[in-house]
Design a protein around this motif. Structure first.
Motif, PDB file in Angstrom:
ATOM      1  N   GLY A 176     -45.266  36.919  12.999  1.00 43.62           N
ATOM      2  CA  GLY A 176     -43.825  36.728  12.930  1.00 43.62           C
ATOM      3  C   GLY A 176     -43.258  36.233  14.256  1.00 43.62           C
ATOM      4  N   LEU A 177     -42.094  35.618  14.176  1.00 41.69           N
ATOM      5  CA  LEU A 177     -41.445  35.111  15.377  1.00 41.69           C
ATOM      6  C   LEU A 177     -41.118  36.249  16.341  1.00 41.69           C
ATOM      7  CD1 LEU A 177     -40.713  32.218  16.180  1.00 41.69           C
ATOM      8  CD2 LEU A 177     -38.364  32.685  15.480  1.00 41.69           C
ATOM      9  N   HIS A 178     -40.944  37.457  15.807  1.00 39.86           N
ATOM     10  CA  HIS A 178     -40.639  38.630  16.626  1.00 39.86           C
ATOM     11  C   HIS A 178     -41.643  38.802  17.766  1.00 39.86           C
ATOM     12  CE1 HIS A 178     -39.131  39.270  12.613  1.00 39.86           C
ATOM     13  NE2 HIS A 178     -38.470  40.360  12.924  1.00 39.86           N
ATOM     14  N   SER A 179     -42.913  38.509  17.490  1.00 37.64           N
ATOM     15  CA  SER A 179     -43.995  38.834  18.428  1.00 37.64           C
ATOM     16  C   SER A 179     -44.352  37.691  19.358  1.00 37.64           C
ATOM     17  CB  SER A 179     -45.245  39.259  17.647  1.00 37.64           C
ATOM     18  OG  SER A 179     -45.787  38.157  16.947  1.00 37.64           O
ATOM     19  N   CYS A 180     -43.563  36.598  19.337  1.00 36.66           N
ATOM     20  CA  CYS A 180     -43.966  35.350  20.010  1.00 36.66           C
ATOM     21  C   CYS A 180     -43.437  35.192  21.431  1.00 36.66           C
ATOM     22  CB  CYS A 180     -43.530  34.161  19.163  1.00 36.66           C
ATOM     23  SG  CYS A 180     -44.511  33.930  17.671  1.00 36.66           S
ATOM     24  N   TYR A 181     -43.100  36.282  22.095  1.00 37.95           N
ATOM     25  CA  TYR A 181     -42.559  36.165  23.455  1.00 37.95           C
ATOM     26  C   TYR A 181     -43.518  35.421  24.380  1.00 37.95           C
ATOM     27  CZ  TYR A 181     -40.406  37.466  27.895  1.00 37.95           C
ATOM     28  OH  TYR A 181     -39.814  37.424  29.128  1.00 37.95           O
ATOM     29  N   TYR A 182     -44.821  35.624  24.214  1.00 42.14           N
ATOM     30  CA  TYR A 182     -45.811  35.021  25.108  1.00 42.14           C
ATOM     31  C   TYR A 182     -46.459  33.763  24.534  1.00 42.14           C
ATOM     32  CZ  TYR A 182     -45.377  39.315  27.800  1.00 42.14           C
ATOM     33  OH  TYR A 182     -44.887  40.366  28.547  1.00 42.14           O
ATOM     34  N   LEU A 183     -45.918  33.233  23.446  1.00 40.61           N
ATOM     35  CA  LEU A 183     -46.535  32.064  22.816  1.00 40.61           C
ATOM     36  C   LEU A 183     -46.564  30.858  23.754  1.00 40.61           C
ATOM     37  CD1 LEU A 183     -47.762  30.911  20.194  1.00 40.61           C
ATOM     38  CD2 LEU A 183     -45.453  30.292  19.484  1.00 40.61           C
ATOM     39  N   ILE A 200     -38.130  31.801   7.834  1.00 40.97           N
ATOM     40  CA  ILE A 200     -37.426  30.928   8.774  1.00 40.97           C
ATOM     41  C   ILE A 200     -36.331  31.816   9.348  1.00 40.97           C
ATOM     42  CG2 ILE A 200     -36.168  28.780   9.106  1.00 40.97           C
ATOM     43  CD1 ILE A 200     -39.121  28.460   8.226  1.00 40.97           C
ATOM     44  N   GLU A 201     -36.615  32.412  10.500  1.00 42.49           N
ATOM     45  CA  GLU A 201     -35.854  33.582  10.951  1.00 42.49           C
ATOM     46  C   GLU A 201     -34.380  33.305  11.190  1.00 42.49           C
ATOM     47  OE1 GLU A 201     -36.664  36.601  10.904  1.00 42.49           O
ATOM     48  OE2 GLU A 201     -38.837  36.554  10.691  1.00 42.49           O
ATOM     49  N   HIS A 202     -34.042  32.133  11.739  1.00 43.21           N
ATOM     50  CA  HIS A 202     -32.605  31.912  11.998  1.00 43.21           C
ATOM     51  C   HIS A 202     -31.832  31.804  10.688  1.00 43.21           C
ATOM     52  CE1 HIS A 202     -33.917  27.682  11.533  1.00 43.21           C
ATOM     53  NE2 HIS A 202     -32.680  27.450  11.147  1.00 43.21           N
ATOM     54  N   GLN A 203     -32.473  31.259   9.636  1.00 40.24           N
ATOM     55  CA  GLN A 203     -31.817  31.218   8.332  1.00 40.24           C
ATOM     56  C   GLN A 203     -31.672  32.629   7.767  1.00 40.24           C
ATOM     57  OE1 GLN A 203     -34.089  28.570   5.855  1.00 40.24           O
ATOM     58  NE2 GLN A 203     -33.654  26.765   7.104  1.00 40.24           N
ATOM     59  N   TYR A 204     -32.703  33.436   7.930  1.00 40.37           N
ATOM     60  CA  TYR A 204     -32.674  34.810   7.441  1.00 40.37           C
ATOM     61  C   TYR A 204     -31.531  35.595   8.102  1.00 40.37           C
ATOM     62  CZ  TYR A 204     -34.222  39.603   6.526  1.00 40.37           C
ATOM     63  OH  TYR A 204     -34.271  40.916   6.138  1.00 40.37           O
TER      64      TYR A 204
END
Length: 377
Positions: free
Chosen positions: A105-112, A129-133
């Motif tokens: 999930g995008l939540h966990s992508c701080y270090y991507l 698509i988190e911003h839509q959600y």
């Protein structure tokens, strides 16, 4: 059996698998473990969920890190759900080897986009698509403070989405979301890989039932809005019986339901009680106003329930249209309920479900696909 080694960064403790996001994470871990993958699980702890010894049997190592909540994560252009899941200790653990890293999930992508990981295979597992959600949560919410939070977070998530260009592979839960990401990230490896889930075989009952069921976590604004829609616009004054089951129903729902003799609310059902309701209902009715991600309760219902009546956004590129009765407006939903009133669920319908679900939603098959993608085979 695979000799793949894989780091997984999870936004929450994925056990027990009792809500949408962690269901995919947990059953993915279990399916990969069954294929012999060596897993190193990094969990950002969320208040209210305990450490889970059950995960130790599936992973080589399980790490836990505290979520950094409060003002330290709020004042930033980085979304709060992302910024609060940073941990330098986690980064040091990831740097101990060169294994691929799967970000859940995008939540966990701080270090991507961290330069220290630039030579690693980084995989993004999309769930929405988190911003839509979050924008849809903003529209559904009534509390002004929460509305403001959802709107600001939606804008931040839209900006942060650019970070996904650093992912070597994106694994996406629906065909619609896959098309969206391919439009915004042309040339990147973006693959449709449905959600992992709890079901291996069909558990439906043939025959009929006496009520329609809507279920979901009722403190989520999206689900609350769906329940209110069904009460006020579909079942009010209807001869059809509606049961609404879910966690933490708001007074708005219980108060509305109490006005109508054909509607009742089952608050906070246990797993066994909810499973029984899904199986014995004549119709499981699933309505959403969010056309992103894959609604795992749709899969659970198709594996365990009788007739499934949905609105179009619930299907969202899942390939499950042929297994559902589809209606959009309140009038169409009422007509479908009339048609299904005396239509038993039979073995032919069950066989059709098993064929389609087995081809596209088998955990074992999708784990094998995932291993081939990561290994480059």
């Amino acid at each position: 059996m695979s000799d793949l080694h894989l780091h997984i960064v999870s936004f929450d403790v994925p056990y027990p698998p009792n809500y949408g996001g962690v269901i995919d994470v947990y059953y993915k871990i279990r399916a990969l473990h069954n294929q012999g993958v060596h897993l190193y699980l990094h969990i950002i702890e969320y208040p209210g969920r305990d450490k889970a010894p059950e995960l130790e049997a599936l992973c080589e190592k399980v790490y836990y890190y505290p979520r950094i909540t409060g003002w330290k994560s709020a004042f930033s252009l980085t979304p709060y759900i992302v910024k609060s899941r940073r941990s330098e200790t986690m980064m040091q653990n990831l740097l101990k080897d060169k294994h691929p890293v799967l970000f859940e999930g995008l939540h966990s992508c701080y270090y991507l986009d961290d330069p220290r990981l630039k030579d690693r295979l980084l995989i993004y597992r999309e769930s929405n698509i988190e911003h839509q959600y979050y924008f849809n949560l903003f529209k559904a919410e009534h509390h002004l403070g929460k509305k403001a939070y959802f709107l600001i977070e939606s804008l931040k998530l839209l900006l942060f989405q650019r970070t996904l260009k650093h992912a070597g592979i994106m694994l996406v839960v629906s065909e619609c979301d896959t098309a969206y990401l391919k439009r915004h990230f042309p040339g990147q490896k973006i693959v449709y890989l449905p959600s992992f889930h709890a079901n291996e075989t069909l558990n439906t009952l043939e025959g009929d039932g006496s009520f329609a069921l809507y279920h979901g976590n009722l403190e989520v604004p999206e689900n609350e809005a769906a329940a209110v829609f069904l009460i006020k616009q579909v079942f009010a004054g209807s001869r059809h019986q509606l049961v609404i089951a879910g966690m933490k129903p708001q007074k708005r729902i219980t108060g509305l339901a109490s006005r109508y003799p054909n509607i009742r609310v089952v608050p906070n059902p246990g797993d066994a009680e909810l499973f029984n309701l899904i199986r014995t209902a004549r119709v499981n009715i699933l309505v959403t106003f969010q056309a992103t991600g894959l609604k795992l309760k749709l899969l659970n219902t198709l594996y365990n329930g009788r007739h499934c009546l949905v609105n179009p956004p619930m299907l969202n590129g899942t390939g499950l249209d042929d297994l559902c009765h589809i209606a959009s407006s309140p009038e169409e939903i009422r007509r479908k309920l009339d048609q299904l009133e005396h239509l038993p669920f039979d073995s032919a319908e069950a066989e059709k479900r098993m064929e389609i679900l087995g081809n596209n939603y088998s955990n074992a098959r999708n784990a094998e696909r995932m291993i081939r993608l990561i290994s480059g085979d």
